[in-house]
Scaffold this active site. Structure first.
Site, short mmCIF file in Angstrom:
data_model
loop_
_atom_site.label_atom_id
_atom_site.label_comp_id
_atom_site.label_asym_id
_atom_site.label_seq_id
_atom_site.Cartn_x
_atom_site.Cartn_y
_atom_site.Cartn_z
N HIS A 162 0.80 -1.06 -0.02
CA HIS A 162 -0.02 0.00 0.21
C HIS A 162 0.98 1.40 -0.07
O HIS A 162 0.56 2.15 0.33
CB HIS A 162 -1.02 0.01 1.14
N SER A 284 14.39 23.30 -14.80
CA SER A 284 13.26 24.05 -15.11
C SER A 284 13.77 25.41 -15.72
O SER A 284 14.85 26.04 -15.43
CB SER A 284 12.33 24.15 -13.76
N LYS A 290 15.72 22.89 -9.86
CA LYS A 290 15.17 21.59 -10.38
C LYS A 290 15.89 20.54 -11.12
O LYS A 290 16.84 21.07 -12.06
CB LYS A 290 13.92 22.00 -11.25
N GLU A 297 8.80 9.89 -16.58
CA GLU A 297 7.66 10.28 -16.71
C GLU A 297 6.99 9.98 -18.02
O GLU A 297 5.96 9.57 -18.40
CB GLU A 297 7.29 11.78 -16.56
#
Ligand code: ARG
Length: 454
Positions: A162, A284, A290, A297
């Site tokens: 979980h 970024s 970043k 992704e």
């Protein structure tokens, strides 16, 4: 209205031609070698055909055709072969070039054949070659994961259910668990390979021809496991093998996407178990701090695409009447795009894993006391307490779990497939046998190709 001329249709509207041809002049470039191999087998078989008053082509003519086909393959490898819109596809482009070179002999190569069985053969040869290359890439990724796991060895890592902390585990178990998922995908690729390894050539447009074709001969020349017996069935099998491979590809992408998701989670600052290779992260335009896991992704995003391609392929087929229909052309596009995405993703994930770093102190510090609860309850069982009583004793005293040591905990788990029971040799063997079997079949396919195109 602008009218175009093609080999088969003397009057076709320009826009209709562009619409029906679609991306074939680009996609079919991948089929050149296999189209030439198929034609070489077909023409060889025609030259051996018995019981005709006059041979369609003589053995000497077949040999000239094979030489010309070999030259086409060579030219295409050097970038000197093109498929024009008015050729429509690779099949007509090769026939045009052969007719330019060989005159009337070039006009004979399509005797007793249709583009329907021709493209089906091309795609199957391309698919066999591609599945074998894909299997080698799967083996490389499994290898990268196993090496990473072996290097990390017994570094403790919280096992989760979980997504919540659950039980002691190791980085090795995490990595080799993903490797095993990858290796098991070879069962799916094997099924797709078996379906691809059947010869539709000689089914012609889907109903055979009044010529004594020797279909077993082309099966042997091309190295297929067997002939697709029923001509009508052979024409319907087009699209089915693409869909079957796409289903394997969608499953592979799903496995890769779950690996990507684990890496995104475990490398985010809140976890920080792993550090992604710097070259795999992008920045970024506004936030100077970043380093984003874009690659991972996109693996998720491309998985959605490949699942979509599989769905498209099945949707394309489900209401299609028997016999050839032009929508089948799109099955080729879905298959080629899905294959390209999957193979590229496997390769980039292998590179990513090779550059992955483990932060062992962070991994150890993540062990909250509760992670040891089951182990402590099982120690009570060893001392004679019944499991359910031990469970409640631990549950009622969760605060007493503070002194447990993650390294000691993972050493105690020794049965097959748990922390101290991972058999790396097993993976080495599976990887080696996957590689050997793919390489052997690839060599056989290339030997058949070389024997035909010389
Ligand atoms: N490019 C076509 C395809 O992929 C070749 C077969 C064309 N056959 C036909 N009957 N129009 O399906």
């Amino acid at each position: 209205m602008k009218i175009e001329k093609t080999i088969t249709d003397s009057r076709v509207d320009k826009d209709v031609l562009a619409y029906t041809v679609g991306d074939d002049p680009i996609l079919d470039m991948e089929l050149v070698r296999w189209d030439c191999m198929g034609t070489a087998a077909h023409v060889t078989m025609l030259s051996e055909m018995k019981g005709l008053k006059r041979p369609v082509v003589t053995p000497a003519e077949a040999s000239r055709v094979r030489k010309a086909l070999a030259a086409v393959v060579e030219a295409s490898e050097k970038g000197n072969f093109e498929i024009r819109t008015d050729d429509q596809d690779v099949h007509m482009a090769v026939e045009r070039v052969l007719t330019e070179k060989l005159g009337d002999l070039g006009k004979k190569i399509h005797t007793g054949r249709s583009r329907n069985d021709q493209v089906a053969v091309d795609v199957r040869l391309h698919m066999k070659d591609s599945i074998l290359a894909l299997e080698l890439e799967l083996a490389d990724l499994a290898q990268a994961l196993c090496s990473f796991g072996a290097k990390a060895g017994a570094i403790p890592m919280v096992g989760r259910t979980h997504l919540q902390p659950a039980m002691p585990s190791t980085v090795e178990m995490w990595a080799t668990g993903h490797a095993e998922m990858i290796l098991d995908q070879s069962y799916n690729t094997a099924a797709a390979y078996k379906l691809a390894d059947l010869n539709p050539l000689g089914s012609a447009a889907g109903y055979g021809v009044p010529l004594p074709l020797n279909r077993r001969r082309t099966t042997e020349l091309l190295g297929f496991a067997r002939t697709l017996h029923n001509s009508f069935g052979a024409s319907m099998a087009r699209g089915e093998c693409e869909a079957s491979l796409l289903s394997a590809l969608a499953q592979i992408m799903c496995v890769l996407s779950r690996l990507a998701e684990d890496l995104i989670i475990f490398s985010m600052p809140e976890f920080g178990y792993f550090k992604l290779p710097r070259e795999f992260c992008t920045g970024s335009s506004i936030m100077p701090q970043k380093f984003n896991p874009d690659v991972l992704e996109l693996v998720r995003g491309k998985t959605a695409q490949v699942i979509g391609f599989q769905t498209s392929a099945l949707t394309l087929l489900h209401a299609m009447p028997g016999g050839y229909n032009r929508d089948l052309q799109d099955a080729k596009m879905l298959y080629m795009k899905g294959l390209d995405i999957t193979r590229t993703t496997i390769r980039i994930m292998a590179k990513m894993v090779e550059g992955l770093e483990v932060l062992s102190d962070v991994c150890r510090a993540a062990f909250t006391p509760g992670v040891f609860a089951t182990d402590v309850a099982l120690r009570k069982v060893a001392a004679g307490v019944a499991w359910r009583d031990a469970y409640h004793e631990v549950r009622d005293n969760l605060d007493a779990l503070n002194d447990e040591d993650p390294d000691a905990a993972v050493k105690c788990k020794k049965h097959e497939g748990t922390c101290a029971g991972i058999n790396l040799k097993l993976y080495e063997k599976r990887i080696a046998s996957l590689r050997a079997s793919a390489k052997k079949r690839m060599d056989e396919l290339y030997a058949k190709c070389a024997a035909l195109l010389k």
